[in-house]
Every structure is written in structure tokens, then in C-alpha cells.
Design an enzyme around this catalytic site. Structure first.
Site, PDB file in Angstrom:
ATOM      1  N   GLU A 245     -16.852 -62.742   4.194  1.00 14.04           N
ATOM      2  CA  GLU A 245     -17.182 -61.321   4.362  1.00 14.04           C
ATOM      3  C   GLU A 245     -17.664 -61.179   5.801  1.00 14.04           C
ATOM      4  O   GLU A 245     -18.790 -61.558   6.118  1.00 14.04           O
ATOM      5  CB  GLU A 245     -18.244 -60.949   3.319  1.00 14.04           C
ATOM      6  N   CYS A 279     -23.106 -54.713   6.768  1.00 12.07           N
ATOM      7  CA  CYS A 279     -21.661 -54.926   6.971  1.00 12.07           C
ATOM      8  C   CYS A 279     -20.905 -53.640   6.721  1.00 12.07           C
ATOM      9  O   CYS A 279     -20.061 -53.250   7.528  1.00 12.07           O
ATOM     10  CB  CYS A 279     -21.177 -56.057   6.081  1.00 12.07           C
TER      11      CYS A 279
END
Ligand code: NDP
Length: 471
Positions: A245, A279
Site C-alpha cells: 500500500e 495515504c
């Protein structure tokens, strides 16, 4: 309060066997403590211990593993205030609002949900002559490499599904935020069998030794694209499977029919939760020219009304930037926008001698400028005007980053039509970054591969075994 921070290896609290390092409070600059650091030999010992513990953990009846993970959820609940205070002191996000108590709620929620998920045997094919069953088995040793932005929550995202299906885990927290995580793992270890969940600590080099270890079969990583690429290279050696990720540069598109007042709060927190150090934050805002000034004014009002400070104090909703590296990156991007004639709507000047940087809205910027094209990962948002929605879609898809995106408008069908043309692992409509433990989450293109959460996330920490029976 505990002042000695230890690693957990094979159920024992052990000191690091390399030189410890200092960890500071980003809001006050005060020293929080010394974190243990691990030598390569200690990393090897931690992997050996989880490897030895794995067969017995995998052999437990599923119901027993579920029960133990439910106990982990209870431990996290009982210690939420204590661990949230560590998050606030060490990471900077406030206790209140979408801050550290919220992070602890997520830790509990994701842990609980994993006990509600199952991976039953699937029959891939059956006729009169044969039956082919697909079984899901643990992979073995998992290395979890966690970042500093949501240190406990992301560690939980990596650890819990891995344990749930019978893997054992060595976790390395970020060197910026190791203390709260070490405390969390110490507490969790009180209810797990020895060796099932170990920690190592130190710089990126320690992570490098861990992910290269020949016995590591899976790496769960959240962090930068640059480190993600190094982990891909390392996996050529041990064939570890990867979930990567790698953050994003999420576009949010405001359609002409959006109501600026109605969406302002959602947009604001979609961009600035955890000071933009998330993120899946909105990192580029595309607004139709008919709504441009109204959306800017509505966001400015929210920004200027939202209190920033030391998040241990009541009423504070925004904290400091977590570290100097990130702070300098944000300063440089804002300066480059200013030099190129962008309009600083609010913010723009850091508080001297601190890591506090005000929420900064930057208007009249264009695609191709560093503030738009590079991931700022901080409290600054470029706002770009567009004339035709096809132009906004083209620009949203222009970059390699493709974790999330969002579309904001009153007509949900029209918003969905736009959403389906965006290149991103998730597109939210009238919300941003709204992850959920039952819903798969992960990036595409340069944002990495593999998904976390829900059944898909559970499958990602297993291997398949086919049992093929001749009739
Ligand atoms: P990194 O990718 O370097 O750090 C993430 C984790 O990886 C940390 O635990 C780090 O350890 C570890 N690590 C570093 N090098 C290696 C390696 N070779 N092998 C294994 N693990 C390693 O990110 P940074 O903290 O340097 O931040 C840089 C940028 O990354 C940010 O500006 C932001 O854009 C992005 N980022 C994205 C995140 C996300 O949520 N997707 C989270 C954090 C950052 P250590 O910290 O000890 O070096």
C-alpha cells in the site's frame, strides 16, 4: 507510565541489542523515551521464534484462534485511552475528533470484524468423475512493516488478518513512531501464545533485513513507493508474496451541481484528516469553474475555524506535522507554488521553531506543478479549476498514483458515471477515505498491489491448496 520500551520476542520482553534511539513529541519537542533497536541477529531470532510458533498456532481450531483474537479486541478496548495518549504524544494527532481515540476505535473494530469472517472450502469443479476443492491455508511467517502516520491502526490492519488465518508475524514499526506500537504489542502478547507476534525495531535497515529473511513468506507493507520498490526487489530472493500500500495522490472532483456548503466539512476532513498525512487523503481538488470560488470560501471557513495545537489538550482537532522530513517537504511544495504565482488562500507560513504548519489552501494552480503532481502528505491542498468534466477526469488519471479518488455532486448517478472513468482502487462518492473493515482496499498503478480488509484481505494472507479427488 512505562518508561522502558522493550521488544516482544517469543513472549518475552527483551531489550534491543543495538544502540537505542530517542523519540520526540512532535507537538512539544520534548523527549518521550528511548526506543530499542535491533541488530540483524535479533531480527533473525525474532523470525526464528515466530517460525517455531507457527505450526501450533495454525493447528488451533479456528474457533480458538477467533476467541483469542476477540480477547485481543478486548485488550485494545481496555487500553484505548492509554494507547491513544501514546499515539497523540508520539504521532501528533489529537485525542479528539478523527484523532487518536478514533484510531483506537478502528484498531478495535478491525480486530473484531476479522473474527466474523471465514474462508470456507470452495468447490471449484464437480462432476461424476471428480471433485476439486479449494482450501485456504496460512502462508507461514509474515513480516509487517508499518508507517508513522496511523502507526497502531495500520499495524493492526497488517497483523490481525495474518494471525486470524494461522500465520505468525514479526512487526517493525516506523522509527518515527515505535513507542505506542511496542506498548500495544506488549499488551496484545498478554493474551496470545508466545512467539505468535514479535517485534523488532530500528531504522529502515532493520526492515530490510526482515523482508529479505529467507523464512519470510509474506510482506505486508504500507509506506512510500521508493521503499515499496526495494521490497519488490528483496522479494526476488525469498519469493515472499507482497501486499503493498504505497500511498497516492488522490483526486477529488467537485461537479457543477455540488452544494459547496453541504460538502465543505466532508471535503475538508477528506483532505486534512491527520493533517493530510494519510495515504487516502484528497490531495488534488478539481472544482468546476462555476463553483470554484464558493468551494474555496467554504473550505477556508472550515480551515480557519478548526483549532490546531497540542492534541493532548481539550478542543484541539489538528496537530503538528509528524516529522521534520515531512514538514520540509510541505514547506518546499508551498514555496514552489508561491514562486509560480499561485494564490495562498489561507495558511502558508509555518510557526517558527515548531512542526506546526497551518492548513494551507492553494488556488490558481495547474496540473504539472509540483504541488499537484507530487504527493504532499501534509496540510496543504492545491485547488484546480476545470471547465469540462472530461478535462478533470483526464487530469485525475494523469498520474501514476492511483489509490483513491472521490466525486462530489448532488446527482449520484452522474457522480457514479464520472467515478467509473477514474483510475483508482477506490472511488468514493460524496465522501473521501471512508475505509471499512468489510470492504477491500488497495491501490492500482504506482500505488501498489494487493488488497486489505474483508474477505479479499483475508485471502491475501493465505495460499490456496487444491484437493482434487477422483470419483
Ligand atoms: P518509508 O516508506 O521509508 O517508511 C515506511 C516504513 O518502511 C517504515 O517502517 C520504514 O522504517 C520502513 N522501511 C524503510 N526502508 C525500508 C526497507 N528498505 N525495507 C523495509 N522497510 C523499510 O516512508 P517515509 O517514512 O520515509 O516517508 C516518505 C514518504 O512516504 C512520505 O512523504 C509519504 O509520501 C509516503 N508515506 C506513505 C504512507 C502511506 O500511508 N502510504 C505512510 C508513510 C509515508 P523507518 O521509518 O524506520 O525508516
Amino acid at each position: 507510565m512505562t518508561t522502558t520500551f522493550a521488544l516482544q520476542i517469543n513472549g518475552q520482553a527483551v531489550p534491543g541489542d543495538a544502540a537505542s534511539f530517542a523519540v520526540y513529541n512532535p507537538a512539544t519537542g520534548s523527549l518521550l523515551g528511548d526506543a530499542p533497536a535491533s541488530s540483524p541477529a535479533q531480527v533473525h531470532a525474532a523470525v526464528a521464534a515466530v517460525r517455531a510458533a507457527q505450526p501450533a498456532w495454525a493447528a488451533l481450531p479456528d474457533a480458538e484462534r477467533k476467541a483469542l483474537i476477540s480477547r485481543v479486541a478486548e485488550v485494545l478496548t481496555e487500553n484505548s485511552q492509554y494507547l491513544a495518549e501514546w499515539i497523540t504524544r508520539e504521532q501528533g494527532k489529537p485525542l479528539a475528533g478523527p484523532g487518536s481515540l478514533f484510531e483506537m476505535q478502528a484498531c478495535v473494530g478491525w480486530t473484531q470484524v476479522s473474527t466474523m469472517l471465514d474462508l470456507p472450502v470452495e468447490v471449484a469443479f464437480e462432476d461424476d468423475t471428480r471433485r476439486d476443492e479449494v482450501h485456504r491455508k496460512p502462508i507461514g511467517v509474515v513480516a509487517a512493516i508499518a508507517p508513522w502516520n496511523w502507526p497502531l491502526m495500520i499495524a493492526i490492519w497488517q497483523i490481525i488478518p495474518s494471525l486470524r488465518v494461522g500465520n505468525t508475524v514479526v512487526l517493525k514499526p516506523s522509527e518515527y513512531t515505535p513507542l505506542g506500537t511496542l506498548e500495544m504489542v506488549r499488551l496484545i502478547n498478554q493474551v496470545l501464545p508466545p512467539g505468535v507476534l514479535n517485534t523488532v525495531s530500528g531504522s529502515g535497515d532493520v526492515g530490510d533485513v526482515l523482508v529479505r529473511h529467507p523464512d519470510v513468506r509474506k510482506v505486508m507493507f504500507t509506506g512510500s513507493g521508493a521503499t515499496g520498490r526495494k521490497i519488490i526487489e528483496a522479494s526476488a530472493g525469498n519469493m515472499a508474496r507482497l501486499t503493498l500500500e504505497l500511498g497516492g495522490n488522490d483526486a477529488a472532483i467537485v461537479l457543477p451541481d455540488a452544494d459547496p456548503q453541504a460538502i465543505a466539512q466532508g471535503l475538508f476532513w477528506g483532505a486534512f484528516i491527520n493533517m493530510g498525512q494519510t495515504c487516502a487523503c484528497a490531495k488534488r481538488l478539481y472544482v468546476h469553474e462555476s463553483q470554484y470560488e464558493a468551494v474555496i470560501a467554504a473550505l477556508k471557513a472550515v480551515a480557519e475555524a478548526t483549532p490546531m495545537g497540542d492534541g493532548m489538550h481539550d478542543g484541539i482537532l489538528l496537530g503538528p506535522v509528524q516529522n521534520r522530513m515531512q514538514f520540509d517537504k510541505v514547506c518546499a511544495l508551498v514555496e514552489s507554488a508561491r514562486r509560480n504565482g499561485a494564490r495562498i488562500v489561507t495558511g502558508g507560513q509555518p510557526k517558527p521553531d515548531s512542526l506546526f504548519f497551518p492548513i494551507t489552501l492553494v488556488a490558481d494552480v495547474k496540473d504539472g506543478s509540483p504541488l499537484v503532481d507530487e504527493e504532499q502528505f501534509g496540510p496543504v491542498l492545491p485547488i484546480i479549476a476545470y471547465g469540462d468534466v472530461s478535462e478533470a477526469i483526464r487530469n485525475a488519471n494523469r498520474l501514476d498514483a492511483a489509490l483513491g479518488a472521490s466525486v462530489w455532486g448532488s446527482n449520484v448517478q452522474e457522480a457514479q458515471r464520472v467515478a467509473m472513468q477514474l483510475e483508482a482502487g477506490t472511488v468514493w462518492i460524496n465522501q473521501h477515505g471512508a475505509v471499512h473493515p468489510m470492504v477491500p482496499f488497495g491501490g492500482i498503478k504506482g500505488s501498489g498491489y494487493g488488497v486489505e480488509f474483508g474477505i479479499e484481505g483475508l485471502k491475501a494472507v493465505t495460499v490456496t491448496q487444491v484437493i482434487s479427488i477422483k470419483k
